[in-house]
Motif scaffolding. Structure first.
Motif, PDB file in Angstrom:
ATOM      1  N   GLY A   1      38.984  45.100  54.222  1.00 29.95           N
ATOM      2  CA  GLY A   1      39.127  46.477  54.532  1.00 29.95           C
ATOM      3  C   GLY A   1      38.030  47.378  55.521  1.00 29.95           C
ATOM      4  N   THR A   2      37.093  46.482  55.999  1.00 29.48           N
ATOM      5  CA  THR A   2      36.331  47.262  56.955  1.00 29.48           C
ATOM      6  C   THR A   2      36.971  47.074  58.309  1.00 29.48           C
ATOM      7  OG1 THR A   2      35.101  45.092  57.442  1.00 29.48           O
ATOM      8  CG2 THR A   2      34.128  46.523  55.718  1.00 29.48           C
ATOM      9  N   GLY A   3      37.866  46.069  58.664  1.00 29.82           N
ATOM     10  CA  GLY A   3      38.318  45.823  60.029  1.00 29.82           C
ATOM     11  C   GLY A   3      37.391  45.223  60.707  1.00 29.82           C
TER      12      GLY A   3
ATOM     13  N   LEU B   1      45.926  39.245  46.104  1.00 30.33           N
ATOM     14  CA  LEU B   1      45.843  38.059  47.526  1.00 30.33           C
ATOM     15  C   LEU B   1      47.202  37.449  47.723  1.00 30.33           C
ATOM     16  CD1 LEU B   1      43.368  36.417  48.730  1.00 30.33           C
ATOM     17  CD2 LEU B   1      43.521  34.924  46.536  1.00 30.33           C
ATOM     18  N   LYS B   2      47.314  37.442  48.903  1.00 35.29           N
ATOM     19  CA  LYS B   2      48.642  36.888  49.394  1.00 35.29           C
ATOM     20  C   LYS B   2      49.057  35.579  48.758  1.00 35.29           C
ATOM     21  CE  LYS B   2      48.816  39.615  53.632  1.00 35.29           C
ATOM     22  NZ  LYS B   2      48.798  39.342  55.149  1.00 35.29           N
ATOM     23  N   ASN B   3      50.236  35.302  48.245  1.00 36.69           N
ATOM     24  CA  ASN B   3      50.493  34.023  47.558  1.00 36.69           C
ATOM     25  C   ASN B   3      49.793  33.431  46.504  1.00 36.69           C
ATOM     26  OD1 ASN B   3      52.573  33.962  49.601  1.00 36.69           O
ATOM     27  ND2 ASN B   3      51.160  33.036  51.054  1.00 36.69           N
ATOM     28  N   TYR B   4      48.918  34.381  45.696  1.00 34.61           N
ATOM     29  CA  TYR B   4      48.208  34.068  44.519  1.00 34.61           C
ATOM     30  C   TYR B   4      48.435  35.153  43.605  1.00 34.61           C
ATOM     31  CZ  TYR B   4      44.373  32.222  41.751  1.00 34.61           C
ATOM     32  OH  TYR B   4      43.793  31.583  40.917  1.00 34.61           O
TER      33      TYR B   4
ATOM     34  N   GLY C   1      45.017  37.947  60.796  1.00 33.17           N
ATOM     35  CA  GLY C   1      45.613  38.634  59.624  1.00 33.17           C
ATOM     36  C   GLY C   1      44.711  38.583  58.457  1.00 33.17           C
ATOM     37  N   THR C   2      45.145  39.086  57.468  1.00 32.37           N
ATOM     38  CA  THR C   2      44.321  39.271  56.354  1.00 32.37           C
ATOM     39  C   THR C   2      45.181  38.452  55.244  1.00 32.37           C
ATOM     40  OG1 THR C   2      45.758  41.225  55.285  1.00 32.37           O
ATOM     41  CG2 THR C   2      43.556  41.540  56.867  1.00 32.37           C
ATOM     42  N   LEU C   3      44.182  38.291  54.316  1.00 31.26           N
ATOM     43  CA  LEU C   3      44.524  37.214  52.830  1.00 31.26           C
ATOM     44  C   LEU C   3      44.696  38.184  51.960  1.00 31.26           C
ATOM     45  CD1 LEU C   3      41.780  34.585  53.167  1.00 31.26           C
ATOM     46  CD2 LEU C   3      44.324  34.527  54.004  1.00 31.26           C
ATOM     47  N   THR C   4      44.469  39.234  51.967  1.00 35.55           N
ATOM     48  CA  THR C   4      44.744  40.319  50.838  1.00 35.55           C
ATOM     49  C   THR C   4      45.516  41.456  51.118  1.00 35.55           C
ATOM     50  OG1 THR C   4      42.579  41.925  51.458  1.00 35.55           O
ATOM     51  CG2 THR C   4      42.412  40.124  49.791  1.00 35.55           C
ATOM     52  N   PHE C   5      46.323  42.151  50.269  1.00 32.86           N
ATOM     53  CA  PHE C   5      47.017  43.251  50.793  1.00 32.86           C
ATOM     54  C   PHE C   5      46.829  44.290  49.506  1.00 32.86           C
ATOM     55  CE2 PHE C   5      49.297  40.753  47.260  1.00 32.86           C
ATOM     56  CZ  PHE C   5      49.503  41.648  46.338  1.00 32.86           C
ATOM     57  N   CYS C   6      47.093  45.370  49.755  1.00 34.65           N
ATOM     58  CA  CYS C   6      47.167  46.870  49.273  1.00 34.65           C
ATOM     59  C   CYS C   6      48.305  47.618  49.132  1.00 34.65           C
ATOM     60  CB  CYS C   6      45.916  47.706  49.799  1.00 34.65           C
ATOM     61  SG  CYS C   6      45.452  48.839  48.776  1.00 34.65           S
ATOM     62  N   ASN C   7      48.835  47.707  47.826  1.00 39.07           N
ATOM     63  CA  ASN C   7      50.151  48.504  47.841  1.00 39.07           C
ATOM     64  C   ASN C   7      49.760  50.079  48.156  1.00 39.07           C
ATOM     65  OD1 ASN C   7      51.828  46.151  47.343  1.00 39.07           O
ATOM     66  ND2 ASN C   7      50.932  46.145  45.248  1.00 39.07           N
ATOM     67  N   GLU C   8      50.936  50.954  47.898  1.00 38.21           N
ATOM     68  CA  GLU C   8      50.876  52.419  48.332  1.00 38.21           C
ATOM     69  C   GLU C   8      50.254  52.983  47.027  1.00 38.21           C
ATOM     70  OE1 GLU C   8      54.500  54.243  49.718  1.00 38.21           O
ATOM     71  OE2 GLU C   8      54.730  52.843  51.285  1.00 38.21           O
ATOM     72  N   ASP C   9      50.676  52.229  45.810  1.00 35.88           N
ATOM     73  CA  ASP C   9      50.038  52.736  44.476  1.00 35.88           C
ATOM     74  C   ASP C   9      48.719  52.568  44.521  1.00 35.88           C
ATOM     75  OD1 ASP C   9      50.328  50.171  43.870  1.00 35.88           O
ATOM     76  OD2 ASP C   9      51.629  50.531  42.199  1.00 35.88           O
TER      77      ASP C   9
END
Length: 143
Positions: free
Chosen positions: A39-41, A15-18, A2-10
């Motif tokens: 983001g590198t995977g 950072l999740k929960n922060y 899992g990742t700790l960051t997220f990226c929205n469509e816009d």
């Protein structure tokens, strides 16, 4: 994983929960690096392997640059002269460049004797001759 960051469509991210808008600048910079890494995977081991390969290639490039520079430096005649009858590039003043050789206390150029010792200020070995097969294959004669 899992990742700790997220990226929205816009394009916004976080950072999740922060709430990163409340993060101190030092922490924000680290969060940005974490987002880029995620983001590198790639797994951490893969990043370390890529980093090692990168450092190895940088060292190879530096070594090649040093090898090339060492072969192309002018040697002042005041420091030393070439071996007798050994063809070299010669440099005189002002900006005179030719090929020649030093023998019995005199510089020679072409097919005639020219006592131009006073004008020659530096020399360097001739480069290796062009070899089409090696250049096309990308080979290095030193390897």
């Amino acid at each position: 994983m899992g990742t700790l960051t997220f990226c929205n469509e816009d394009g916004t991210w976080g950072l999740k929960n922060y709430d990163i808008t409340k993060a101190p600048s030092e922490l924000y910079g680290a969060i940005c690096k974490l987002k880029d890494y995620e983001g590198t995977g790639l797994a951490p081991e893969q990043i370390l392997e890529i980093d090692k390969l990168y450092r190895d290639r940088l060292k190879e490039i530096e070594d090649l640059k040093q090898r090339l520079a060492a072969g192309f430096e002018w040697i002042p005649c005041s420091e030393r002269l070439p071996e007798d009858s050994y063809s070299v590039l010669i440099c005189g003043e002002p900006g005179y460049i030719d090929s020649g050789w030093y023998k019995d206390g005199h510089w020679w150029t072409g097919f005639s004797f020219a006592d131009i010792k006073k004008d020659i200020v530096a020399w360097r070995p001739l480069p290796e001759p062009y070899q089409q097969d090696k250049c096309e294959k990308g080979e290095d004669k030193d390897e």
